[in-house]
Design an enzyme around this catalytic site. Sequence first.
Site, PDB file in Angstrom:
ATOM      1  N   ASP A  41      26.456 112.299  93.542  1.00  0.00           N
ATOM      2  CA  ASP A  41      27.597 113.214  93.557  1.00  0.00           C
ATOM      3  C   ASP A  41      27.161 114.592  94.048  1.00  0.00           C
ATOM      4  OD1 ASP A  41      30.394 113.964  92.810  1.00  0.00           O
ATOM      5  OD2 ASP A  41      29.371 115.255  91.360  1.00  0.00           O
ATOM      6  N   ASP A  61      14.410 113.687  76.890  1.00  0.00           N
ATOM      7  CA  ASP A  61      14.797 115.092  76.738  1.00  0.00           C
ATOM      8  C   ASP A  61      13.789 115.747  75.808  1.00  0.00           C
ATOM      9  OD1 ASP A  61      15.891 117.606  76.141  1.00  0.00           O
ATOM     10  OD2 ASP A  61      17.942 116.876  76.416  1.00  0.00           O
ATOM     11  N   GLU A  71      24.920 121.346 100.354  1.00  0.00           N
ATOM     12  CA  GLU A  71      26.315 120.932 100.184  1.00  0.00           C
ATOM     13  C   GLU A  71      27.240 121.816 101.010  1.00  0.00           C
ATOM     14  OE1 GLU A  71      27.081 120.863  95.961  1.00  0.00           O
ATOM     15  OE2 GLU A  71      25.878 119.056  95.671  1.00  0.00           O
ATOM     16  N   ARG A  81      25.427 118.002  76.523  1.00  0.00           N
ATOM     17  CA  ARG A  81      26.863 117.719  76.429  1.00  0.00           C
ATOM     18  C   ARG A  81      27.254 116.462  77.193  1.00  0.00           C
ATOM     19  NH1 ARG A  81      26.654 123.355  77.884  1.00  0.00           N
ATOM     20  NH2 ARG A  81      27.223 124.736  76.159  1.00  0.00           N
ATOM     21  N   ALA A 123      24.126 115.463  88.398  1.00  0.00           N
ATOM     22  CA  ALA A 123      23.723 116.759  87.840  1.00  0.00           C
ATOM     23  C   ALA A 123      23.739 117.836  88.915  1.00  0.00           C
ATOM     24  CB  ALA A 123      22.346 116.643  87.185  1.00  0.00           C
ATOM     25  N   ARG A 124      22.632 117.969  89.652  1.00  0.00           N
ATOM     26  CA  ARG A 124      22.528 118.963  90.709  1.00  0.00           C
ATOM     27  C   ARG A 124      21.628 118.435  91.826  1.00  0.00           C
ATOM     28  NH1 ARG A 124      26.292 121.180  88.883  1.00  0.00           N
ATOM     29  NH2 ARG A 124      26.658 123.413  88.503  1.00  0.00           N
ATOM     30  N   ALA A 130      32.236 115.200  90.198  1.00  0.00           N
ATOM     31  CA  ALA A 130      32.151 114.424  88.959  1.00  0.00           C
ATOM     32  C   ALA A 130      32.875 115.122  87.808  1.00  0.00           C
ATOM     33  CB  ALA A 130      30.689 114.170  88.589  1.00  0.00           C
ATOM     34  N   HIS A 179      30.516 116.198  95.046  1.00  0.00           N
ATOM     35  CA  HIS A 179      30.292 117.100  93.905  1.00  0.00           C
ATOM     36  C   HIS A 179      31.592 117.337  93.127  1.00  0.00           C
ATOM     37  CE1 HIS A 179      27.574 120.608  92.344  1.00  0.00           C
ATOM     38  NE2 HIS A 179      28.312 120.076  91.375  1.00  0.00           N
TER      39      HIS A 179
END
Length: 329
Positions: free
Chosen positions: A265, A179, A270, A159, A240-241, A291, A289
């Site tokens: 981000d 991907d 965290e 997405r 992303a993470r 975004a 975090h």
Amino acid sequence: MASNKKKIFITESFSQAGRVLLGERDDIEMVEFPNMISATDFQTKLREHAPVHGVALGATRFGETELEASGDMRVVTRIGVGFDAVDVPALSRRKVPLMVAGTANSPSVAEQAMFMMLTLAKRASEMDSIVKDNKWPSRLGALPYDLFGKTVLIVGFGRIGTRTAKRCLAMEMNVLIYDPYKPAADIKAAGCEAVADLDAGLPRADFVSIHCPKNPETVGMFNAARLKLLKPTAYLVNTARGGIVDEKALHQALVSKKLAGAGLDVFEQEPPPADNPLLALDNVITAPHVAGVTREAVDRMSEQTARNILSALDGTPIRQNVINQDVLG
């Protein structure tokens, strides 16, 4: 006398747009909880209000203990798309769907990735300080870069990755996609080039933008060996993470000039501790975090989360937003 209302736990970050949709139903009762509530306090709150039939999660973890405490959980939703804080197998064992907000925040994350690429390439912080600190004569000593004509490697073509690719193409960049779960024909049809081997793609990239989920396959994906494959002029962006990039290896690559800069981000921990060495580097830009948490995205995510909850409670969960498809009939 027992109430016939379905009790829904919603985090404080749930927007008014989502609350309105739930509030229109006279069979729904909303109970608010803090977004950063401790696991113990959350479990206690669930037990106090049990039975709880649905939950809209922000950053709160959710698993077997929370399912037990809720008494009659029927749907777990995320006000977002990441679900690494949710024990999906535990939900599946109880036939409880885990639902995410679909495409609600993907434009916002793609914009943040683009913003970080531009901020790094245009040396925005340095240019700003040259003017404000009266260093005008030094302005030609640290020239910015164009995105035009540069090559970006996007990791993950879901997405968010697809939207990031569109924005990069609009900047007239060459877009590579890694991907392994997307057909090369689909990637080519989008105007991009599929890269079958990540290690082969990295040396070609001027920018790398990460948009894959965090899972056992991707944790530590960008380790020291992978970072060494990048050009010393390349920039790495992670929206992303945390944990997908090895932060110690990233710091080493940056201080040894093996990598030009990074935009982060997300972090392994965290919030990151104050002594995280990445925070002391001038060639690292950061965000907390957020975004996917713009004003518009929060409204879109909350509305979609409300629709997800109602669809599940009504027995017709929106299939494309269900993560554990094995619970569907």
